[in-house]
Design an enzyme around this catalytic site. Structure first.
Site, PDB file in Angstrom:
ATOM      1  N   ASP A  41       0.826  -1.210   0.000  1.00 32.03           N
ATOM      2  CA  ASP A  41       0.000   0.000   0.000  1.00 32.03           C
ATOM      3  C   ASP A  41       0.863   1.264   0.000  1.00 32.03           C
ATOM      4  OD1 ASP A  41      -2.382  -1.467   0.042  1.00 32.03           O
ATOM      5  OD2 ASP A  41      -2.407  -1.562   2.218  1.00 32.03           O
ATOM      6  N   GLU A 149      -9.507  -1.947   4.357  1.00 35.34           N
ATOM      7  CA  GLU A 149      -8.998  -1.475   5.649  1.00 35.34           C
ATOM      8  C   GLU A 149      -9.799  -0.275   6.164  1.00 35.34           C
ATOM      9  OE1 GLU A 149      -4.216  -2.473   5.347  1.00 35.34           O
ATOM     10  OE2 GLU A 149      -4.993  -0.638   4.456  1.00 35.34           O
TER      11      GLU A 149
END
Length: 268
Positions: A41, A149
């Site tokens: 990420d 997330e």
């Protein structure tokens, strides 16, 4: 049919880069600062920021970090700086700061609660460092959270890695993050690494902590959006769906705006 078969990697890449450039311009920001963890990420986020042509500062912030995370972070930074002349890096070792803090505060009722709270403390110390570098350079703090997330299970630290100025990849699932990262040529060691928040000093993965993989959680998030309930599933599907719903419910305090006690007009 693969639900990601129509994912237009280059078009999405260009759209995010344009969005970042426009946002920075409107905010009168000079560039971006990104915390580099050694995960996919942060690797993707920093690469997208670098493509804007604006300065991007990759910040390493080790706190008793596992060696595999450190080596992958350095590998990505070296790759990014070789690809983009506007990319730079800095390191702030926060280990001594963290150790000093732990020596000044009491232990929780259980070791597990102490460990969890201190893991979140690590993330919040890093947020402070990111905003310091952002402040002295006039940079925006770019978040690295993905869709699952940030809006599915709330797997981030409130006012830690959740404390950012902008979230360029928060509408991409983990699978889409991987597709786009591979499209951009991000190093293979990062592409194949187990996702990890790196907050415990060991190599435990996100799946170890959550009990389900991101691919499973993406499926559960989609099923919840379709209005499905736990009674619609059995076996592993039911287990994963229940995990997703538990995290989603318990972490709404992260995903919802801060509650405000609004005073009635007749009292003011």
């Amino acid at each position: 049919m693969d639900i990601h078969s129509k994912f237009q990697a280059q078009a999405i890449n260009d759209y995010i880069v344009g969005w970042l450039r426009d946002y920075a311009g409107n905010a009168k920001a000079k560039g971006f600062v990104v915390g580099i963890s050694g995960g996919i990420d942060s690797a993707l986020t920093s690469t997208l920021c670098a493509q804007t042509g604006l300065p991007v500062l990759c910040l390493e912030m080790p706190i008793h970090q596992h060696e595999s995370h450190v080596s992958r972070a350095k590998e990505h930074i070296n790759w990014l700086k070789a690809q983009y002349s506007n990319a730079a890096s800095a390191e702030v070792d926060l280990t001594s700061t963290f150790v000093h803090f732990t020596g000044q505060v009491p232990q929780a009722a259980t070791q597990a609660l102490t460990d969890h709270t201190l893991a979140n403390t690590r993330s919040r110390l890093r947020m402070i460092a990111l905003y310091y570098y952002g402040g002295i350079n006039g940079y925006l703090v770019a978040g690295t959270g993905n869709k699952v997330e940030d809006f599915g299970v709330g797997f981030y630290t409130k006012y830690g890695d959740g404390g950012v100025d902008i979230s360029p990849i928060a509408d991409l699932t983990k699978t889409e993050v991987r597709i786009l990262a591979r499209h951009l040529g991000i190093t293979n060691s990062i592409l194949v690494a187990k996702p990890s928040d790196g907050l415990f000093g060991d190599d435990r993965s996100d799946e170890d902590q959550i009990g389900a993989s991101y691919e499973e959680l993406e499926w559960a998030m989609q099923q919840a959006e379709f209005g499905k309930t736990t009674n619609d599933f059995e076996g592993r599907e039911k287990e994963v769906f229940d995990i997703y719903k538990r995290f989603n419910t318990n972490n709404q305090h992260k995903m919802q705006p801060i509650p405000i006690c609004t005073i009635p007009l007749n009292l003011t």
